[in-house]
Design a protein around this motif. Structure first.
Motif, PDB file in Angstrom:
ATOM      1  N   TYR A 203     -51.716 -35.136 -66.217  1.00 53.29           N
ATOM      2  CA  TYR A 203     -50.421 -34.810 -66.831  1.00 53.29           C
ATOM      3  C   TYR A 203     -50.543 -34.863 -68.354  1.00 53.29           C
ATOM      4  CZ  TYR A 203     -45.308 -34.381 -66.150  1.00 53.29           C
ATOM      5  OH  TYR A 203     -44.008 -33.938 -66.095  1.00 53.29           O
ATOM      6  N   PHE A 204     -50.214 -35.993 -68.989  1.00 49.68           N
ATOM      7  CA  PHE A 204     -50.356 -36.119 -70.436  1.00 49.68           C
ATOM      8  C   PHE A 204     -50.488 -37.592 -70.799  1.00 49.68           C
ATOM      9  CE2 PHE A 204     -45.754 -36.305 -69.686  1.00 49.68           C
ATOM     10  CZ  PHE A 204     -45.378 -37.408 -70.439  1.00 49.68           C
ATOM     11  N   GLY A 205     -50.848 -37.839 -72.059  1.00 51.56           N
ATOM     12  CA  GLY A 205     -51.065 -39.201 -72.530  1.00 51.56           C
ATOM     13  C   GLY A 205     -50.036 -39.639 -73.548  1.00 51.56           C
ATOM     14  N   ARG A 206     -50.060 -40.947 -73.856  1.00 51.55           N
ATOM     15  CA  ARG A 206     -49.079 -41.527 -74.773  1.00 51.55           C
ATOM     16  C   ARG A 206     -49.501 -41.416 -76.230  1.00 51.55           C
ATOM     17  NH1 ARG A 206     -47.398 -47.237 -72.981  1.00 51.55           N
ATOM     18  NH2 ARG A 206     -45.905 -46.050 -71.738  1.00 51.55           N
ATOM     19  N   SER A 207     -50.790 -41.404 -76.517  1.00 52.78           N
ATOM     20  CA  SER A 207     -51.264 -41.353 -77.892  1.00 52.78           C
ATOM     21  C   SER A 207     -52.664 -40.739 -77.904  1.00 52.78           C
ATOM     22  CB  SER A 207     -51.304 -42.756 -78.502  1.00 52.78           C
ATOM     23  OG  SER A 207     -52.393 -43.500 -77.974  1.00 52.78           O
ATOM     24  N   ARG A 208     -53.223 -40.583 -79.096  1.00 57.33           N
ATOM     25  CA  ARG A 208     -54.565 -40.025 -79.209  1.00 57.33           C
ATOM     26  C   ARG A 208     -55.594 -40.909 -78.517  1.00 57.33           C
ATOM     27  NH1 ARG A 208     -53.964 -34.891 -79.560  1.00 57.33           N
ATOM     28  NH2 ARG A 208     -52.365 -34.342 -81.103  1.00 57.33           N
ATOM     29  N   LYS A 209     -55.289 -42.191 -78.377  1.00 58.04           N
ATOM     30  CA  LYS A 209     -56.202 -43.089 -77.679  1.00 58.04           C
ATOM     31  C   LYS A 209     -56.314 -42.742 -76.197  1.00 58.04           C
ATOM     32  CE  LYS A 209     -55.824 -47.174 -80.650  1.00 58.04           C
ATOM     33  NZ  LYS A 209     -55.548 -48.629 -80.677  1.00 58.04           N
ATOM     34  N   SER A 210     -55.344 -42.001 -75.677  1.00 59.32           N
ATOM     35  CA  SER A 210     -55.357 -41.637 -74.261  1.00 59.32           C
ATOM     36  C   SER A 210     -56.534 -40.737 -73.912  1.00 59.32           C
ATOM     37  CB  SER A 210     -54.056 -40.931 -73.874  1.00 59.32           C
ATOM     38  OG  SER A 210     -52.923 -41.720 -74.182  1.00 59.32           O
ATOM     39  N   THR A 211     -57.080 -40.053 -74.904  1.00 69.16           N
ATOM     40  CA  THR A 211     -58.162 -39.104 -74.644  1.00 69.16           C
ATOM     41  C   THR A 211     -59.370 -39.795 -74.010  1.00 69.16           C
ATOM     42  OG1 THR A 211     -57.438 -37.747 -76.508  1.00 69.16           O
ATOM     43  CG2 THR A 211     -59.654 -37.364 -75.676  1.00 69.16           C
ATOM     44  N   LYS A 212     -59.676 -41.020 -74.443  1.00 75.92           N
ATOM     45  CA  LYS A 212     -60.802 -41.749 -73.854  1.00 75.92           C
ATOM     46  C   LYS A 212     -60.560 -42.042 -72.381  1.00 75.92           C
ATOM     47  CE  LYS A 212     -62.251 -44.022 -78.145  1.00 75.92           C
ATOM     48  NZ  LYS A 212     -62.487 -45.333 -78.817  1.00 75.92           N
ATOM     49  N   VAL A 213     -59.312 -42.390 -72.041  1.00 72.29           N
ATOM     50  CA  VAL A 213     -58.973 -42.674 -70.644  1.00 72.29           C
ATOM     51  C   VAL A 213     -59.073 -41.399 -69.814  1.00 72.29           C
ATOM     52  CG1 VAL A 213     -57.161 -43.520 -69.097  1.00 72.29           C
ATOM     53  CG2 VAL A 213     -57.504 -44.612 -71.326  1.00 72.29           C
ATOM     54  N   PHE A 214     -58.642 -40.271 -70.385  1.00 74.47           N
ATOM     55  CA  PHE A 214     -58.766 -39.001 -69.671  1.00 74.47           C
ATOM     56  C   PHE A 214     -60.224 -38.679 -69.356  1.00 74.47           C
ATOM     57  CE2 PHE A 214     -54.523 -37.452 -71.468  1.00 74.47           C
ATOM     58  CZ  PHE A 214     -53.905 -37.480 -70.236  1.00 74.47           C
TER      59      PHE A 214
END
Length: 354
Positions: A106-117
């Protein structure tokens, strides 16, 4: 979206591999695919090309070496929340507040979400997906995979109701009660023991169907009639108002509905926004101060809260049979997304069966 063949993913040591049997289609998915980078550039999408799909349910077919509570054959709902696991919020048991928080598929909360993706790139619109063991909800046999694919909406509402300590002796107002989010407030409010549930929406036929779920405890108002929400509620509560207000209206909803509902709160009342009404909403802060009221945002739910929902359904307290499944094969996912304009309010349950 395009259908492509990719390798079956391998689960990590703390993960499981799930054979997806159903994945819910959320109304907002069309916006995520078409408009998200322009509308919400601060909320990143998973790196493209990506496998989307927010609400999957299926069967565990393989487990990692560090997984001990789950085994092949388990029927599960996969909570799409992914967190880093190491920040202060995660270590304090508040993963929902993790700065790296991401909705898988779906989408992330912040730019830090990219690592989790990058760790979990696979959403539920696929035949297989990996998931961390902390995201799983065990399904009883009397809950179908299609019904479990609705847990995202139910869990979001349940978490807000829990924050408001809804139970016997409490009264609840839900804006948008006939919608995909709102109907969960009626179903769960009944189970949790709320004395009275007030619900607003526009469509009178859908409102009557909601009221039929518990005619003695649910009262309805069509805002199309022009009556003010606060006047309606106060006239039915001896002028006191409700204990809890939950706004389940979407981004395009008028701010007046939120403002009127806030005036429906009693002293000490609590309000929770789970629908995402867009833009600055003017609130009477002086009144809120004088009456000790509070407005909060409530985002999603934990896997533990999802397990509560599964348990309530297992004992028959939560009736999931009210949902009418509209199922599509994976190759018709674009038709499913477009079909949301032809639904019977929150009673329709759009799912993909890979």
């Amino acid at each position: 979206m395009k259908l492509e063949h990719v390798p079956i993913p391998r689960p990590g040591d703390n993960d499981v591999l799930v054979r997806v049997h159903a994945c819910g289609i959320v109304p907002n998915l069309a916006n995520v695919l078409a408009n998200w980078p322009a509308w919400f550039p601060h909320l990143p999408l998973p790196p493209l090309p990506a496998t989307f799909g927010l609400d999957p349910a299926g069967e565990v077919v393989a487990v990692g070496s560090h997984v001990h509570e789950w085994e092949p054959g388990d029927r599960v709902y996969v909570n799409p929340v992914r967190v880093c696991g190491g920040c202060r919020a995660c270590r304090s048991g508040h993963g929902i507040d993790c700065e790296s928080f991401a909705f898988c598929g779906y989408f992330g909360r912040s730019r830090k979400s990219t690592k989790v993706f990058r760790n979990y790139p696979d959403g539920g619109l696929a035949e297989y997906m990996t998931a961390p063991q902390y995201a799983l909800v065990k399904l009883p046999e009397n809950v179908t995979y299609n019904q479990a694919a609705r847990f995202g909406y139910l869990g979001t509402m349940y978490s807000a109701l829990r924050k408001g300590r809804v139970g016997p002796g409490r009264t609840v107002l839900i804006n948008g009660i006939s919608g995909t989010l709102g109907i969960g407030g009626a179903l769960l409010g009944i189970v949790m023991g709320a004395n009275r549930i007030f619900g607003t929406a526009r469509n009178e036929d859908l409102l009557k169907r909601v009221q039929a779920l518990s005619p003695k405890r649910i009262e309805i108002l069509s805002v199309a009639d022009g009556e003010s929400i606060d006047e309606w509620v106060l006239s039915r509560t001896d002028g006191l108002g409700v204990d809890v207000f939950i706004d389940a209206l979407g981004p395009g909803a008028p701010h007046e509905a939120v403002q009127q509902a806030m005036r429906s709160l009693r002293s000490g009342g609590r309000a929770y926004n789970i629908g995402g009404v867009a833009g600055p909403v003017g609130l009477d802060l002086s009144r809120m101060m004088a009456h000790g009221q509070r407005m909060e945002g409530s985002s999603w739910f934990t896997a533990g809260e999802g397990q509560d929902i599964a348990d309530m359904a297992e004992i028959g307290a939560l009736d999931l049979s009210v949902f009418q499944d509209v199922a599509f094969p994976l190759e018709e996912v674009n038709d499913a997304i477009a079909g949301f304009t032809h639904r019977n309010g929150g009673f329709t349950n759009f799912v993909i069966n890979p």
